[in-house]
Motif scaffolding. Structure first.
Motif, PDB file in Angstrom:
ATOM      1  N   VAL A 164      14.317  -1.073  -5.618  1.00 33.40           N
ATOM      2  CA  VAL A 164      13.494  -1.330  -6.809  1.00 33.40           C
ATOM      3  C   VAL A 164      13.668  -2.792  -7.234  1.00 33.40           C
ATOM      4  O   VAL A 164      12.689  -3.492  -7.517  1.00 33.40           O
ATOM      5  N   ALA A 165      14.908  -3.278  -7.216  1.00 35.45           N
ATOM      6  CA  ALA A 165      15.154  -4.664  -7.623  1.00 35.45           C
ATOM      7  C   ALA A 165      14.420  -5.640  -6.709  1.00 35.45           C
ATOM      8  O   ALA A 165      13.873  -6.656  -7.157  1.00 35.45           O
ATOM      9  N   TRP A 166      14.377  -5.334  -5.406  1.00 34.54           N
ATOM     10  CA  TRP A 166      13.700  -6.219  -4.451  1.00 34.54           C
ATOM     11  C   TRP A 166      12.208  -6.310  -4.783  1.00 34.54           C
ATOM     12  O   TRP A 166      11.623  -7.395  -4.807  1.00 34.54           O
ATOM     13  N   TYR A 167      11.573  -5.164  -5.084  1.00 28.40           N
ATOM     14  CA  TYR A 167      10.128  -5.185  -5.385  1.00 28.40           C
ATOM     15  C   TYR A 167       9.853  -5.766  -6.772  1.00 28.40           C
ATOM     16  O   TYR A 167       8.841  -6.436  -6.971  1.00 28.40           O
ATOM     17  N   VAL A 168      10.762  -5.539  -7.702  1.00 25.87           N
ATOM     18  CA  VAL A 168      10.568  -6.149  -9.026  1.00 25.87           C
ATOM     19  C   VAL A 168      10.571  -7.663  -8.870  1.00 25.87           C
ATOM     20  O   VAL A 168       9.698  -8.356  -9.404  1.00 25.87           O
ATOM     21  N   ALA A 169      11.495  -8.190  -8.080  1.00 32.21           N
ATOM     22  CA  ALA A 169      11.537  -9.646  -7.857  1.00 32.21           C
ATOM     23  C   ALA A 169      10.241 -10.115  -7.187  1.00 32.21           C
ATOM     24  O   ALA A 169       9.689 -11.158  -7.527  1.00 32.21           O
ATOM     25  N   ARG A 170       9.734  -9.309  -6.262  1.00 39.27           N
ATOM     26  CA  ARG A 170       8.501  -9.704  -5.571  1.00 39.27           C
ATOM     27  C   ARG A 170       7.294  -9.704  -6.521  1.00 39.27           C
ATOM     28  O   ARG A 170       6.498 -10.625  -6.518  1.00 39.27           O
ATOM     29  N   TYR A 171       7.199  -8.676  -7.346  1.00 39.89           N
ATOM     30  CA  TYR A 171       5.999  -8.553  -8.185  1.00 39.89           C
ATOM     31  C   TYR A 171       6.092  -9.338  -9.499  1.00 39.89           C
ATOM     32  O   TYR A 171       5.090  -9.558 -10.153  1.00 39.89           O
ATOM     33  N   LYS A 172       7.299  -9.743  -9.848  1.00 42.76           N
ATOM     34  CA  LYS A 172       7.444 -10.517 -11.088  1.00 42.76           C
ATOM     35  C   LYS A 172       7.182 -11.995 -10.867  1.00 42.76           C
ATOM     36  O   LYS A 172       7.145 -12.773 -11.816  1.00 42.76           O
ATOM     37  N   LYS A 173       7.043 -12.401  -9.585  1.00 44.77           N
ATOM     38  CA  LYS A 173       6.873 -13.836  -9.276  1.00 44.77           C
ATOM     39  C   LYS A 173       5.581 -14.379  -9.869  1.00 44.77           C
ATOM     40  O   LYS A 173       4.567 -13.706  -9.825  1.00 44.77           O
TER      41      LYS A 173
ATOM     42  N   GLU B 157       0.804  -1.226   0.000  1.00 43.47           N
ATOM     43  CA  GLU B 157       0.000   0.000   0.000  1.00 43.47           C
ATOM     44  C   GLU B 157       0.841   1.283   0.000  1.00 43.47           C
ATOM     45  O   GLU B 157       0.344   2.340  -0.354  1.00 43.47           O
ATOM     46  N   LYS B 158       2.113   1.196   0.402  1.00 43.76           N
ATOM     47  CA  LYS B 158       2.920   2.409   0.556  1.00 43.76           C
ATOM     48  C   LYS B 158       3.422   2.912  -0.808  1.00 43.76           C
ATOM     49  O   LYS B 158       3.398   2.185  -1.796  1.00 43.76           O
ATOM     50  N   LEU B 159       3.913   4.168  -0.845  1.00 41.96           N
ATOM     51  CA  LEU B 159       4.187   4.846  -2.124  1.00 41.96           C
ATOM     52  C   LEU B 159       5.131   4.064  -3.056  1.00 41.96           C
ATOM     53  O   LEU B 159       4.789   3.791  -4.212  1.00 41.96           O
ATOM     54  N   ILE B 160       6.322   3.714  -2.560  1.00 42.16           N
ATOM     55  CA  ILE B 160       7.313   3.116  -3.469  1.00 42.16           C
ATOM     56  C   ILE B 160       6.847   1.742  -3.989  1.00 42.16           C
ATOM     57  O   ILE B 160       6.880   1.504  -5.209  1.00 42.16           O
ATOM     58  N   PRO B 161       6.364   0.841  -3.121  1.00 42.22           N
ATOM     59  CA  PRO B 161       5.838  -0.421  -3.665  1.00 42.22           C
ATOM     60  C   PRO B 161       4.676  -0.207  -4.649  1.00 42.22           C
ATOM     61  O   PRO B 161       4.593  -0.900  -5.671  1.00 42.22           O
ATOM     62  N   THR B 162       3.813   0.786  -4.362  1.00 45.07           N
ATOM     63  CA  THR B 162       2.671   1.045  -5.261  1.00 45.07           C
ATOM     64  C   THR B 162       3.166   1.479  -6.637  1.00 45.07           C
ATOM     65  O   THR B 162       2.653   1.023  -7.672  1.00 45.07           O
ATOM     66  N   VAL B 163       4.163   2.352  -6.659  1.00 47.50           N
ATOM     67  CA  VAL B 163       4.691   2.835  -7.940  1.00 47.50           C
ATOM     68  C   VAL B 163       5.241   1.652  -8.744  1.00 47.50           C
ATOM     69  O   VAL B 163       4.938   1.485  -9.941  1.00 47.50           O
ATOM     70  N   ILE B 164       6.021   0.810  -8.097  1.00 45.84           N
ATOM     71  CA  ILE B 164       6.676  -0.287  -8.828  1.00 45.84           C
ATOM     72  C   ILE B 164       5.636  -1.315  -9.295  1.00 45.84           C
ATOM     73  O   ILE B 164       5.654  -1.758 -10.449  1.00 45.84           O
ATOM     74  N   ARG B 165       4.715  -1.653  -8.412  1.00 46.50           N
ATOM     75  CA  ARG B 165       3.706  -2.671  -8.749  1.00 46.50           C
ATOM     76  C   ARG B 165       2.837  -2.214  -9.922  1.00 46.50           C
ATOM     77  O   ARG B 165       2.649  -2.939 -10.893  1.00 46.50           O
ATOM     78  N   THR B 166       2.319  -0.977  -9.818  1.00 51.80           N
ATOM     79  CA  THR B 166       1.416  -0.513 -10.881  1.00 51.80           C
ATOM     80  C   THR B 166       2.185  -0.321 -12.192  1.00 51.80           C
ATOM     81  O   THR B 166       1.665  -0.616 -13.264  1.00 51.80           O
ATOM     82  N   ALA B 167       3.441   0.130 -12.084  1.00 51.41           N
ATOM     83  CA  ALA B 167       4.244   0.312 -13.304  1.00 51.41           C
ATOM     84  C   ALA B 167       4.443  -1.033 -14.009  1.00 51.41           C
ATOM     85  O   ALA B 167       4.276  -1.138 -15.231  1.00 51.41           O
ATOM     86  N   LEU B 168       4.772  -2.062 -13.227  1.00 46.31           N
ATOM     87  CA  LEU B 168       5.020  -3.369 -13.845  1.00 46.31           C
ATOM     88  C   LEU B 168       3.748  -3.943 -14.475  1.00 46.31           C
ATOM     89  O   LEU B 168       3.811  -4.704 -15.434  1.00 46.31           O
ATOM     90  N   GLN B 169       2.596  -3.535 -13.933  1.00 49.58           N
ATOM     91  CA  GLN B 169       1.318  -3.994 -14.509  1.00 49.58           C
ATOM     92  C   GLN B 169       0.888  -3.121 -15.686  1.00 49.58           C
ATOM     93  O   GLN B 169      -0.178  -3.341 -16.262  1.00 49.58           O
ATOM     94  N   HIS B 170       1.685  -2.078 -15.986  1.00 53.65           N
ATOM     95  CA  HIS B 170       1.346  -1.080 -17.007  1.00 53.65           C
ATOM     96  C   HIS B 170       0.020  -0.395 -16.687  1.00 53.65           C
ATOM     97  O   HIS B 170      -0.732  -0.010 -17.582  1.00 53.65           O
ATOM     98  N   ASN B 171      -0.251  -0.233 -15.396  1.00 53.78           N
ATOM     99  CA  ASN B 171      -1.436   0.502 -14.955  1.00 53.78           C
ATOM    100  C   ASN B 171      -1.035   1.932 -14.606  1.00 53.78           C
ATOM    101  O   ASN B 171       0.154   2.199 -14.381  1.00 53.78           O
TER     102      ASN B 171
END
Ligand SMILES: NC(=O)c1ccc[n+]([C@@H]2O[C@H](COP(=O)([O-])OP(=O)(O)OC[C@H]3O[C@@H](n4cnc5c(N)ncnc54)[C@H](O)[C@@H]3O)[C@@H](O)[C@H]2O)c1
Length: 335
Positions: free
Chosen positions: A326-335, A198-212
Motif C-alpha cells: 500500500v505504501a508503494w502505491y501511495v507513493a506512486r499515486y501521490k506524486k 488496472e489490477k485490483l489492488i492498485p485500482t483500489v488504492i488509486r481510486t481511494a486516494l482520488q476519493h472516487n
C-alpha cells in the motif's frame, strides 16, 4: 557455481521485473537478458537499480515475431529461460481476446520451437532449462471448499486463462515429444510493487486516494489466494534450480481473502497511513459494480508438492507485506 546465460521474457512487467531484481541480487554471476515487447503493462524504470549492471541487458523484442526471436536466441545463446511474457489482464481478454492468443499461445510456441531448434543444434536440449510461469486460473473455479492440486483437471473459463492453459499444454508437449527440459509453475494472485494500475489492488488504492468510488465486482464475494510477489520469485528460483523436469508445481499463499474483505483491509491501512481520507474512512467509497462475465468464484492453491519436495514456504507476513505494498502505491499515486 555455473555461469548461466538466463533469458527472462516479460521482464519489464510486474512479476518479471521483481524476478530480475531477485536474480541479479542472488546470482550476480549470471548473464541476464530481459526480452520484452514493452506493452502498456511494462515499465523499464522498475529495473533502474540493475540497468547498468554488467550482467544485465535488455532487448525490446516481441515474442510473436519469430524471426527476431530466433536471431536473439542465437546471439545471446541462453542455457536458461524464465518465460513470463504474456497479456495478463482478464478484463482485457474479455474485451478483445486476440492479443492473448498471439502473445500467450503463438508467442509461447515461437519460444519453444526456437529454443528446441537452437538447443538441439548445440546438444543442450536435456540440460538447458525453460521455466514456464503460469497461473492457477487454468484450473477454473472452486466452490466454497477444496484446493487446486497439480492433478486438478484444466477448466479455463476466460480467454486469458484459456490462452495460458494452451501455453501450458504446448510446454508439456515439448517435454513429452522432444525431451525438452521444462518445468511449469501455476501460481495464485500476486500482490506487491510494480503492478499495472488496472489490477485490483492498485485500482483500489488509486481510486481511494482520488476519493472516487472504489469499484468491486458483484458483491465482492469472489475469493483469491494472495501471494507476495517476492515469495513467488523465491518459488520460481527454487523450481528453476531444483524442480524435476516435466513437472508442474502449484504456488500459493494459503492466504484466502474475499475481494470485499481485502478491499476493506486496504481501506483500513489507508485510514491510518494517509491523512485527509473521507469522513467515516476510505471504506465508505466502496461501490459494487456489475460483475465480470464468467467471474470465477474461488481460487485456492494446495502448494504441498512445492513445500515438501523443494522446501519452499510462504513467509506468511501478509500484514507487513500488504502495508509495504500500500505504501508503494501511495507513493506512486501521490506524486
Ligand atoms: N500477476 C499475477 O497475479 C499472476 C499470477 C500467476 C501467474 N502470472 C503469470 O505471470 C506472468 C507475468 O505476469 P505479470 O502479472 O507480471 O504480467 P504483466 O502484464 O505485468 O507483465 C507482462 C510482461 O510481458 C510483456 N509482454 C507481453 N506480451 C509480450 C510479447 N508478445 N513479447 C514480449 N513481451 C511481451 C509485457 O510488455 C509485460 O512487460 C504471466 O505469464 C502471467 O500469466 C501472473
Amino acid at each position: 557455481m555455473d555461469k548461466k546465460r538466463v533469458m527472462v521474457t516479460g521482464g519489464a512487467g510486474f512479476i518479471g521485473s521483481n524476478l530480475i531484481l531477485h536474480l541479479v541480487e542472488n546470482y550476480p554471476e549470471y548473464e541476464i537478458l530481459n526480452v520484452d515487447k514493452l506493452t502498456y503493462a511494462s515499465d523499464l524504470r522498475y529495473l533502474s537499480k540493475v540497468s547498468s549492471s554488467s550482467g544485465y541487458t535488455f532487448s525490446k523484442t516481441d515474442i510473436t515475431d519469430r524471426a527476431s526471436l530466433a536471431k536473439l536466441i542465437r546471439a545471446f545463446r541462453p542455457d536458461s529461460v524464465f518465460h513470463l511474457a504474456a497479456e495478463s489482464h482478464v478484463d482485457n481478454s474479455i474485451r478483445g481476446p486476440e492479443p492473448f492468443i498471439f502473445s500467450n499461445v503463438v508467442g509461447t510456441f515461437n519460444l519453444l520451437e526456437e529454443l528446441r531448434l537452437y538447443w538441439s543444434e548445440e546438444g543442450m536440449l536435456e540440460t538447458a532449462r525453460l521455466l514456464h510461469v503460469s497461473t492457477d486460473e487454468v484450473y477454473g473455479t472452486l466452490g466454497s471448499d477444496g484446493l487446486f492440486t497439480e492433478e486438478t483437471p484444466y477448466a479455463p473459463n476466460s480467454p486469458y486463462s484459456a490462452s495460458k492453459a494452451s501455453s501450458d499444454m504446448l510446454v508439456r508437449a515439448y517435454h513429452h515429444t522432444y525431451g525438452m527440459n521444462v518445468v511449469t509453475t501455476n501460481c495464485s494472485n500476486n500482490y506487491g510493487p510494480h503492478q499495472h494500475d488496472e489490477k485490483l489492488i492498485p485500482t483500489v488504492i488509486r481510486t481511494a486516494l482520488q476519493h472516487n468510488p472504489i469499484p468491486i465486482y458483484g458483491k465482492g464475494e469472489n475469493v483469491r489466494d494472495w501471494l507476495y510477489v517476492a515469495d513467488h520469485c523465491r518459488a520460481l528460483d527454487m523450481v528453476f534450480h531444483h524442480g524435476r523436469a516435466g513437472e508442474t508445481y502449484n504456488v500459493g499463499g494459503r492466504n484466502e481473502w474475499t475481494n470485499i474483505d481485502l478491499v476493506r483491509k486496504i481501506c483500513s491501512i489507508l485510514d491510518v497511513t494517509v491523512d485527509g481520507g473521507p469522513d467515516g474512512g476510505y471504506a465508505r467509497l466502496i461501490s459494487f459494480v456489475t460483475d465480470r462475465p464468467g467471474h470465477d468464484l474461488r481460487y485456492a492453491i494446495d502448494a504441498t508438492k512445492l513445500e515438501e519436495e523443494l522446501g519452499w514456504h510462504n513467509t506468511q507476513s501478509f500484514e507487513n507485506d500488504l502495508k509495504a505494498t500500500v505504501a508503494w502505491y501511495v507513493a506512486r499515486y501521490k506524486k
